[in-house]
Design an enzyme around this catalytic site. Structure first.
Site, mmCIF file in Angstrom:
data_model
loop_
_atom_site.group_PDB
_atom_site.id
_atom_site.type_symbol
_atom_site.label_atom_id
_atom_site.label_comp_id
_atom_site.label_asym_id
_atom_site.label_seq_id
_atom_site.Cartn_x
_atom_site.Cartn_y
_atom_site.Cartn_z
ATOM 1 N N LEU A 245 -15.110 -35.029 -14.721
ATOM 2 C CA LEU A 245 -15.087 -34.040 -15.804
ATOM 3 C C LEU A 245 -13.657 -33.605 -16.089
ATOM 4 C CD1 LEU A 245 -18.007 -31.700 -14.678
ATOM 5 C CD2 LEU A 245 -17.960 -32.991 -16.805
ATOM 6 N N LYS B 95 -20.847 -25.366 -11.309
ATOM 7 C CA LYS B 95 -20.261 -26.625 -10.838
ATOM 8 C C LYS B 95 -20.280 -26.547 -9.310
ATOM 9 C CE LYS B 95 -16.275 -29.627 -11.498
ATOM 10 N NZ LYS B 95 -15.945 -29.872 -10.121
ATOM 11 N N CYS C 52 -7.991 -19.442 36.095
ATOM 12 C CA CYS C 52 -7.612 -18.476 35.054
ATOM 13 C C CYS C 52 -8.791 -17.519 34.807
ATOM 14 C CB CYS C 52 -7.278 -19.226 33.771
ATOM 15 S SG CYS C 52 -7.031 -18.140 32.370
HETATM 16 S S1 IVH Z 1 -21.619 -33.301 -14.914
HETATM 17 C C1 IVH Z 1 -21.559 -37.437 -16.538
HETATM 18 N N1 IVH Z 1 -22.543 -31.131 -13.774
HETATM 19 O O1 IVH Z 1 -18.142 -32.203 -10.523
HETATM 20 C C2 IVH Z 1 -21.758 -36.268 -15.688
HETATM 21 N N2 IVH Z 1 -20.922 -32.382 -12.577
HETATM 22 O O2 IVH Z 1 -15.322 -32.615 -11.251
HETATM 23 C C3 IVH Z 1 -20.490 -35.660 -15.290
HETATM 24 N N3 IVH Z 1 -20.390 -31.467 -10.375
HETATM 25 O O3 IVH Z 1 -18.058 -35.638 -9.981
HETATM 26 C C4 IVH Z 1 -20.624 -34.591 -14.312
HETATM 27 N N4 IVH Z 1 -21.737 -29.746 -10.459
HETATM 28 O O4 IVH Z 1 -19.907 -34.385 -8.808
HETATM 29 C C5 IVH Z 1 -21.705 -32.177 -13.652
HETATM 30 N N5 IVH Z 1 -23.474 -29.183 -12.920
HETATM 31 C C6 IVH Z 1 -22.659 -30.226 -12.773
HETATM 32 C C7 IVH Z 1 -21.870 -30.425 -11.627
HETATM 33 C C8 IVH Z 1 -21.018 -31.515 -11.578
HETATM 34 C C9 IVH Z 1 -20.855 -30.400 -9.718
HETATM 35 C C10 IVH Z 1 -19.354 -32.396 -9.867
HETATM 36 C C11 IVH Z 1 -19.683 -33.840 -10.049
HETATM 37 C C12 IVH Z 1 -18.452 -34.477 -10.636
HETATM 38 C C13 IVH Z 1 -17.418 -33.403 -10.457
HETATM 39 C C14 IVH Z 1 -16.370 -33.489 -11.537
#
Ligand code: IVH
Length: 594
Positions: free
Chosen positions: A21, A51, A360
């Site tokens: 992302l 996230k 100790c």
């Molecule tokens: S969407 C095509 N949604 O963040 C889908 N990613 O920094 C792209 N991640 O590798 C990712 N929570 O492992 C998505 N709600 C969420 C997420 C998420 C954690 C992680 C994911 C990705 C990373 C990118």
């Protein structure tokens, strides 16, 4: 973290690339994203989600059966970690009415509770401390033994359909709702936002929730909800153009370092702890953080009086991130043990500095307290305060001295009356018939926790047999790695250990495994069990009798050879007494087996 990491996972080419992302760090950048979206596909609805801070994995299903799980790797290909993902309870193994092929993307993570448990276990067993839940989850998924992934309480949140046959969806939120109905552990919340303003509101709301969630998040993800609009927007080589990740700044606070305390643990390791002016982080006040070791102190160049930046790893464990203002020299770890004054050593390949003086007092008090603790020998009344007094009075110099304590030794202690002395003497006596694993765990062997001790008891007949085994033989046991086996063998071979085991045997401590002990010592003898036994259930005692050739009967008659009686034994005991049948306590039964 602990155990042996496997570097030999099979490669998996992802059918659908696992994209990353684009990160943004300000609300203005979210408005820029919205502008780009509207210029390409017009007004649209967004899905706003937490996230999750873990590891991206893919789960594949064929005709509803979980067939493969893999890491993200470089997005094009990752590693096959099917067995470890299979061991995570919330990963569905079979789906009802499933499409012929389904691939979903999820974040594997370690919940705060599991992280705290692992951190404390490692601290207790002298193992390597996990830095944060994300690292701990990564380490656990790289183990060759899938039991570790399940025992460490890993979990997954599913957040995307990568590929699905025989079904069509119009929106992302629709796919998440469907995944839920299929039994997946979908993201704990996701919100449909009709405008970017609503989306920003949700991003801010998630930000305020951060401290109270049971898992780490490192941002919020804003996604175009319509799948057809997503297709129009497309992707770059690395990231979809239809989503961005808003990253929250980590909650960090500056504070003044008041002191660095160095304590001596059970294994002699000197652990420095930073003591600072209290600050509130993730809702609680914190004033101490473990500094781990000398290397970490040198990396931070931290000294007393400095202004340090503190945050909470996994929103639980405070850590010093860096020094914002150096006001003094970097702290020097002591070259003498702060408890006994003996010289300390740092082995070439170790980060830890240790006091190796076997006498100790700090180590001795911690060792003895650990030996008597609830999960070990469970000697009620022998807590740290009493142990300290007994060490000071000279009655306790080593573990085996516990069984040589007299009532007078106890009565000579300040504020120790007849009743407390009797209770403690009884508790010590009772502990002699404990299961073997309690004794092994009680020794406080580096890296040998309760689980490992139980495995040893399960796999061997007695302590002598364990002592006779090699590292190679011991690491054949599923759940015991080479480093653990080495630590165990080193410990059991030390002359002080051999001496201690001999003394404990002489005192009548049980050295026999209750799960595998077998002999024909009770051949032809009939036993009746009655009442509540002090440490074993009646079933366990019955198994023990049978494993040693004895027979069990539910009623007392002239043919009964022994009645094993516990507390509140009733009519069976009276009948046995009237027939003149031998009556045994649990410890007498164990004694006979020895
Ligand atoms: S969407 C095509 N949604 O963040 C889908 N990613 O920094 C792209 N991640 O590798 C990712 N929570 O492992 C998505 N709600 C969420 C997420 C998420 C954690 C992680 C994911 C990705 C990373 C990118």
């Amino acid at each position: 973290v602990g155990g042996v990491a496997l570097n030999t996972f099979e490669k998996v080419a992802h059918t659908v690339p696992m994209l990353s992302l684009q990160d943004v760090f300000s609300i203005d950048e979210l408005f820029d994203f919205d502008r780009r979206v509207r210029e390409t596909v017009g007004d649209c609805v967004y899905s706003v989600e937490p996230k999750i801070d873990g590891l991206s994995v893919s789960l594949e299903y064929e005709n509803g059966v979980f067939t493969r799980g893999s890491t993200r790797g470089d997005g094009q290909s990752g590693e096959d970690i099917t067995a470890n993902l299979y061991a995570i309870r919330s990963v569905p193994k079979k789906l009802e009415n499933a499409p012929s092929r389904l691939e979903v993307r999820a974040e594997a993570y370690m919940p705060h509770k599991s992280f705290e448990r692992l951190f404390n276990e490692q601290l207790e067993n002298g193992g390597k401390l996990p830095k944060n839940p994300r690292n701990a989850a990564a380490g656990s998924l790289r183990q060759k033994n899938p039991k570790i992934a399940s025992e460490r309480g890993l979990d997954v949140f599913v957040f995307n359909v990568q590929l699905v046959t025989d079904k069509s969806f119009e929106s992302h939120i629709e796919t998440l709702d469907w995944l839920k109905s299929q039994g997946f552990n979908v993201l704990p919340f996701y919100k449909k936002s009709n405008t970017i303003d609503e989306a920003v509101e949700e991003v801010n709301r998630i930000g305020t929730l951060r401290g109270s969630l049971e898992f780490d998040i490192d941002g919020a993800v804003i996604k175009v909800d319509s799948l057809s609009k997503r297709e129009i927007m497309g992707s770059t080589e690395k990231c979809p153009k239809w989503a961005v990740a808003f990253k929250y700044p980590p909650e960090e606070k500056e504070t003044k370092l008041l002191d660095i305390e160095v304590s001596v643990g059970r294994t002699g390791v000197l652990t420095p702890t930073a003591v600072f002016e209290p600050v509130t982080l993730a809702g609680t006040s914190v004033s101490r953080a473990v500094l781990h070791n000398e290397d970490n102190i040198n990396r931070l160049k931290i000294g007393i009086g400095d202004i340090a930046v503190i945050r909470k790893a996994g929103e639980i464990i405070p850590e010093v991130v860096k020094v914002a203002k150096h006001n003094s020299e970097t702290f020097k770890m002591p070259d003498k043990c702060p408890s006994c004054g003996a010289d300390v050593v740092r082995e070439a390949d170790e980060a830890a500095i240790r006091c190796v003086n076997p006498e100790c007092p700090a180590q001795l008090i911690r060792n003895l307290t650990h030996f008597a603790s609830r999960d070990a020998m469970d000697i009620e009344g022998l807590g740290e305060a009493v142990v300290e007094k007994l060490v000071q009075s000279g009655s306790l110099r080593k573990i085996e001295d516990i069984y040589l304590l007299t009532r007078d030794d106890l009565l000579s202690l300040d504020k120790f009356g007849d009743k407390s002395a009797d209770n403690l003497m009884n508790a010590i006596e009772k502990s002699k018939s404990n299961e073997l694993y309690r004794l092994i765990f009680g020794f406080g062997i580096r890296l040998i926790g309760v689980k490992a001790a139980k495995l040893l008891e399960k796999n061997y007949q007695n302590l002598d047999e364990i002592s006779s085994k090699s590292v190679e033989e011991i690491c054949q046991i599923d759940g015991i790695g080479e480093v653990m086996a080495q630590s165990l063998c080193n410990y059991l071979k030390m002359p002080q250990t051999v001496e201690m085991i001999t003394a404990l045997k002489q005192s009548g401590d049980n050295m026999q495994s209750t799960s595998t002990a077998s002999s024909n010592i009770f051949d032809g003898k009939t036993f009746v069990l009655t009442g509540t036994l002090p440490t074993m259930t009646r079933k366990e005692a019955g198994d023990l009798i049978e494993q040693n050739g004895g027979k069990l009967s539910s009623s007392v008659s002239k043919k009964t050879d022994y009645v094993v009686a516990g507390e509140s034994a009733g009519s069976k005991l009276t009948k046995a007494q009237s027939l003149g049948i031998a009556i045994l306590t649990e410890s007498e039964l164990i004694e006979m087996l020895k």
